[in-house]
Scaffold this active site. Structure first.
Site, PDB file in Angstrom:
ATOM      1  N   ASP A 337      40.459 -18.952  -3.380  1.00  0.00           N
ATOM      2  CA  ASP A 337      41.036 -19.494  -4.822  1.00  0.00           C
ATOM      3  C   ASP A 337      42.042 -20.885  -4.604  1.00  0.00           C
ATOM      4  O   ASP A 337      41.459 -21.246  -3.410  1.00  0.00           O
ATOM      5  CB  ASP A 337      41.771 -18.345  -5.855  1.00  0.00           C
ATOM      6  N   ASP A 354      55.934  -9.635  -6.632  1.00  0.00           N
ATOM      7  CA  ASP A 354      54.709  -8.666  -6.995  1.00  0.00           C
ATOM      8  C   ASP A 354      53.525  -8.803  -5.951  1.00  0.00           C
ATOM      9  O   ASP A 354      52.799  -7.968  -6.381  1.00  0.00           O
ATOM     10  CB  ASP A 354      54.466  -8.749  -8.395  1.00  0.00           C
ATOM     11  N   HIS A 388      46.394 -20.429 -10.463  1.00  0.00           N
ATOM     12  CA  HIS A 388      45.027 -19.705 -10.704  1.00  0.00           C
ATOM     13  C   HIS A 388      45.013 -18.388  -9.815  1.00  0.00           C
ATOM     14  O   HIS A 388      44.820 -17.446 -10.033  1.00  0.00           O
ATOM     15  CB  HIS A 388      44.025 -20.531 -10.822  1.00  0.00           C
ATOM     16  N   ASN A 401      55.848  -1.718  -7.739  1.00  0.00           N
ATOM     17  CA  ASN A 401      57.207  -2.055  -7.185  1.00  0.00           C
ATOM     18  C   ASN A 401      58.422  -1.807  -8.285  1.00  0.00           C
ATOM     19  O   ASN A 401      59.527  -2.383  -7.921  1.00  0.00           O
ATOM     20  CB  ASN A 401      57.416  -3.172  -6.286  1.00  0.00           C
ATOM     21  N   ILE A 403      58.902  -3.983 -10.394  1.00  0.00           N
ATOM     22  CA  ILE A 403      59.616  -5.333 -10.626  1.00  0.00           C
ATOM     23  C   ILE A 403      58.861  -5.958 -11.788  1.00  0.00           C
ATOM     24  O   ILE A 403      59.597  -6.356 -12.846  1.00  0.00           O
ATOM     25  CB  ILE A 403      59.442  -6.148  -9.430  1.00  0.00           C
ATOM     26  N   VAL A 405      54.292  -6.795 -12.923  1.00  0.00           N
ATOM     27  CA  VAL A 405      53.083  -6.205 -13.264  1.00  0.00           C
ATOM     28  C   VAL A 405      52.644  -5.202 -12.234  1.00  0.00           C
ATOM     29  O   VAL A 405      53.098  -5.306 -11.053  1.00  0.00           O
ATOM     30  CB  VAL A 405      52.028  -7.437 -13.502  1.00  0.00           C
ATOM     31  N   ASN A 482      32.262 -19.908 -18.167  1.00  0.00           N
ATOM     32  CA  ASN A 482      33.015 -19.876 -19.528  1.00  0.00           C
ATOM     33  C   ASN A 482      32.417 -20.906 -20.508  1.00  0.00           C
ATOM     34  O   ASN A 482      32.893 -21.516 -21.375  1.00  0.00           O
ATOM     35  CB  ASN A 482      34.457 -20.460 -19.237  1.00  0.00           C
ATOM     36  N   ALA A 492      27.872 -16.972  -9.022  1.00  0.00           N
ATOM     37  CA  ALA A 492      27.503 -15.882  -9.528  1.00  0.00           C
ATOM     38  C   ALA A 492      26.222 -15.177  -9.594  1.00  0.00           C
ATOM     39  O   ALA A 492      25.629 -13.945  -9.512  1.00  0.00           O
ATOM     40  CB  ALA A 492      28.500 -15.600 -10.801  1.00  0.00           C
ATOM     41  N   SER A 560      37.330 -15.681 -14.979  1.00  0.00           N
ATOM     42  CA  SER A 560      38.313 -15.765 -13.739  1.00  0.00           C
ATOM     43  C   SER A 560      38.923 -14.301 -13.918  1.00  0.00           C
ATOM     44  O   SER A 560      39.489 -14.042 -12.754  1.00  0.00           O
ATOM     45  CB  SER A 560      39.048 -16.796 -13.713  1.00  0.00           C
TER      46      SER A 560
END
Length: 861
Positions: A337, A354, A388, A401, A403, A405, A482, A492, A560
């Site tokens: 990415d 995170d 992204h 953790n 913190i 998410v 999209n 894909a 994504s």
């Protein structure tokens, strides 16, 4: 010197008689038939019609042009009239003012109206502005404007409870000629997506492969060979592929829009010449791929898990976490990415809090700048796709953790690989190198590859790299795209990749998500149409405003975001499994529906919505050690197709699969051939009887096959959905007046002969006489804007023997060539859908109306 002369055109409208009558008693002929694809229609007052005096006005509110639905139609608009630049012989093609076209049709629940516009683009022609207005009984009018540079103009799917009459006005509000393609289709219907979007690629760059290994190893590096190929730079890419640049890297992207268009045309011509070399096996553009997120709101700053709850609960993730310890432990996921957030991106380190504990930074992991620092350098502001890759990585495996998410597989490890720049743009070459880097030389650097990116370029060497990854035991998942279309999106759509579409919080296909029989599975992606940003996907992000890099969190929307949900669930499966979970076994479980919940109202959504609990059960349960799956997973009949082949495969321990049986009970319109084979592969044909079905309806049925795993086990079933969308009457089909051309095989800019033909009962029939011996391409198509070219985007096109694969044929002058068969449609495949093995999607020049004849061509009845 080559002299180009016009073929004499004979227009024999209304004439009766057979097709075998020769133009004269002596000359040998080239003749054939062009069939119009089902549900094809054309605007009744194009510039071509006005030029020939055959236009039927369709601008009246009380008398619009009637259309069936589904339908695909080609049209023409222009706010002004005028003339195109003169041809080489001085002939000038005119265009005409046609400010509005009006249509009337019925829409069934779930059907959609989509318009694609293609400005003519000649020098001196003013760019067009357009507007479309859709109205229906008891509904507010819906209007949308379009300008050059905009994408397709799409109206929301009709939500009524019954078929309802609608009117559509397509208007030119300013500027010159513009072609358009109108598509009305059922959601999930294949082949009705209109003109395939042109694949984006880098001007002045190409990828090639050589026929001989010695040439692949040595042939490019020599200065003489580089000069012969017309390039200034050449470097190896992947296994046996080479990346060529005509100009130095510093100049490669310095183009104005007009210069870029010319450079792209020159690039395609250069690639066509490379393909003609005896030592070159294949050549294709260096395609561009983009990140597949659809939106971002102002930076969030709330790390609470409550922001993620809806999309994790949607896939049953909290329950799955209760079933395993250290979810995802021991599994590596390579995220190819934009890189990942670092507070010190120049040097790396100081990663997002995170992510930091789960990151594995490996040498050589930046394929944009060519170094070992996968940190996202930022863009000087909070750009839409700048962080992204950080967002995607957080969905896969953000650390638990306390913190902020948490990821789907919070104990898995992330291998960040930078293949997209800060604008979310990358190339085939970078992807191939990165995939081969992950594969390594016998010791892969990751178990899973996440590709939240895509484009319309069906690159052959990229496909080969993905096959190498699969063969190395790496599972590859990628975003379906999209564009709200069934058009194939790569990587894909490659067979070795799991294609992921997106659903919203209501488990409906997200308004932007691509769909089709090539999509494998769905996952939460949020919905940009929702006014509630709480229904978007929340994950790790970054902020680099004023050059100060700060870790943050944010909400994004897109396939994504759906893709890393699936990658994370597969990481959970692999960590829980006590033996290798191969890509083949994962796909077998997936096709069986063992990893998903069904989405019965979502056509083109694969096997359904990923379910983490079901996936873990499939991974560790013995009952699914051997399974039967179908290829394709669903059958869709469209147009004139009446028979499809279906293969069943036994995976796991194939010898354990016994008593495979086809269903006995079928509707009258459906029949099956004999089930052939005794494992591990079984095959049969599936046919429909159109005489049993009503026109303009969709029919559905589910084929349920039964089998046992070992003789004493309980009977299992495999369901294969069948969908049928009928064609329409041949006499109603029309793709516009066609210009049938014999094009010089050595120089496709030279047209040697032309015949003008009109449709009768869904066919165009043509005949040339007095043709000089030689090698030709046979092509045909409309010229709705009357600019002197056929087979441009927005025009119907037929190429012999197959659209997108034109192949030259030799006329020896000793015998006639008759019975040639072509098919024409406004949904001509793009270069990317044909792997660029032949020159594709180029336009062909008509012969000017004033030239003298050299051969005779005519329409026959």
């Amino acid at each position: 010197m080559v002299i180009v002369l016009l073929a004499m055109v004979w227009q024999l409208s209304g004439c009766s008689g057979g097709s075998d009558d020769p133009l004269s008693s002596g000359p040998l002929v080239i003749s054939g038939t062009i069939s119009v694809e089902s549900r094809t229609r054309v605007d009744s007052d194009t510039a071509d019609d006005r030029f020939r005096g055959t236009a039927i006005a369709n601008d009246s509110v009380s008398q619009p042009q009637q259309l069936p639905s589904p339908v695909i139609l080609g049209g023409y608009l222009s706010y002004t009239g005028g003339s195109y630049p003169a041809q080489g012989d001085g002939f000038v093609f005119p265009y005409y003012a046609d400010a509005v076209d009006r249509y009337r049709f019925d829409l069934a629940p779930g059907q959609r109206v989509v318009l694609q516009f293609f400005p003519e683009g000649s020098p001196g022609i003013t760019a067009p502005d357009t507007r479309a207005t859709l109205s229906g009984a008891g509904q507010a009018d819906q209007s949308q404007d379009w300008q050059p540079g905009d994408g397709p103009l799409a109206f929301p799917a009709f939500e009524g409870s019954a078929r309802t009459t609608h009117d559509l006005a397509v208007e030119a509000t300013a500027g010159g000629p513009v072609r358009y393609v109108l598509t009305i289709d059922d959601e999930g219907a294949p082949g009705m997506g209109g003109v395939a979007a042109a694949a984006e690629f880098m001007p002045g760059e190409a990828l090639i492969g050589f026929r001989e290994p010695v040439l692949a190893a040595q042939g490019v590096t020599g200065a003489g060979t580089v000069a012969a190929l017309g390039v200034s730079e050449a470097r190896a890419v992947g296994k046996g592929a080479w990346h060529l640049r005509q100009a130095p890297m510093a100049l490669a992207r310095q183009y104005s829009p007009q210069e870029r268009q010319r450079a792209e045309q020159d690039t395609l011509a250069w690639i066509a010449s490379l393909r003609q070399r005896d030592d070159v096996l294949w050549a294709e553009p260096n395609y561009v791929y983009r990140s597949q997120n659809d939106g971002v709101n102002p930076p969030g700053n709330n790390p609470e898990y409550v922001n993620q709850r809806w999309h994790y609960e949607l896939i049953n993730l909290p329950s799955a976490w209760q079933l395993v310890n250290n979810p995802g432990q021991g599994i590596r996921v390579a995220v190819l990415d934009t890189g990942v957030f670092s507070s010190t991106p120049v040097d790396g380190g100081n990663w997002h809090p995170d992510l930091e504990a789960n990151l594995i930074i490996l040498p050589g992991s930046d394929f944009v700048d060519g170094d070992s620092n996968p940190a996202n350098p930022g863009s000087g502001g909070v750009a839409r796709t700048s962080f992204h890759g950080t967002h995607v990585a957080g969905i896969v495996a953000a650390v638990d953790n306390d913190i902020g998410v948490i990821g789907v597989a919070p104990s898995a490890r992330i291998v960040p690989v930078r293949v997209l720049d800060s604008d979310g743009v990358g190339t085939t070459a970078a992807l191939i190198n990165a995939i081969d880097w992950v594969v390594g030389d016998g010791s892969p650097k990751a178990d899973i590859i996440n590709l939240s990116l895509g484009g319309t370029g069906a690159s052959a060497p990229l496909n080969a790299a993905l096959v190498r990854a699969r063969d190395a035991g790496i599972v590859v998942v990628a975003a379906a795209g999209n564009q709200n279309t069934s058009q194939l999106t790569y990587p894909a759509a490659f067979p070795s990749v799991i294609a992921v579409g997106a659903v919203d919080a209501q488990q409906s296909r997200a308004s932007y998500s691509n769909f089709g029989d090539w999509v494998d599975v769905m996952a939460p992606g949020g919905d940009v149409a929702s006014l509630l940003q709480a229904s978007w996907i929340f994950s790790t992000y970054g902020d680099d405003r004023l050059g100060v890099f700060r870790p943050t969190y944010d909400r994004l929307v897109g396939t994504s975001m759906a893709t890393p949900h699936v990658a994370g669930v597969i990481a959970l499966m692999q960590a829980a499994r006590h033996e290798p979970l191969t890509p083949e076994l994962i796909r077998a479980h997936l096709s069986q529906g063992a990893l998903t919940d069904p989405l019965p109202d979502c056509d083109g959504c694969g096997v359904g919505l990923i379910n983490a609990v079901r996936a873990l059960s499939a991974a560790v349960g013995d009952e699914l050690g051997s399974v039967l799956y179908a290829d394709p997973a669903r059958l869709q009949f469209f147009g004139s197709v009446t028979t499809l082949n279906l293969d069943l495969f036994a995976v796991g321990e194939p010898g354990d699969i016994t008593e495979v049986a086809a269903p006995d009970t079928l509707p009258d319109w459906l029949s099956l051939g004999d089930l052939l084979g005794d494992g591990p592969k079984y095959s049969l044909s599936v046919s429909i009887d159109g005489a049993q079905l009503e026109q303009e309806r969709t029919y559905r049925h589910t084929l349920t096959f039964s089998y046992r795993v070992n003789q004493n086990s309980e009977l299992r079933t495999l369901d294969v959905p069948v969908a049928v969308l009928l064609g329409d009457r041949p006499q109603d089909r029309n793709a516009g007046r066609h210009y049938v051309l014999l094009v010089d095989a050595e120089d496709t800019r030279i047209t040697r002969a032309e015949a003008i033909v009109t449709v009768v009962n869904g066919e165009y029939r043509f005949e040339f006489a007095g043709v000089e011996p030689g090698e030709y391409y046979l092509v045909a198509g409309s010229d709705l804007d009357n600019n002197g070219f056929i087979c441009e985007n927005g025009e119907s096109c037929a190429e012999y023997p197959v659209n997108g694969f034109p192949e030259p044929f030799v006329f020896d002058g000793e015998r006639s060539l008759t019975g040639l068969q072509l098919t024409t449609s406004f949904s001509r495949p793009s270069l990317t859908q044909t792997d660029l093995q032949q020159p594709g999607n180029q336009r062909y020049r008509r012969l000017s109306e004033g030239n003298a004849p050299v051969t005779q061509g005519r329409s026959i009845r």
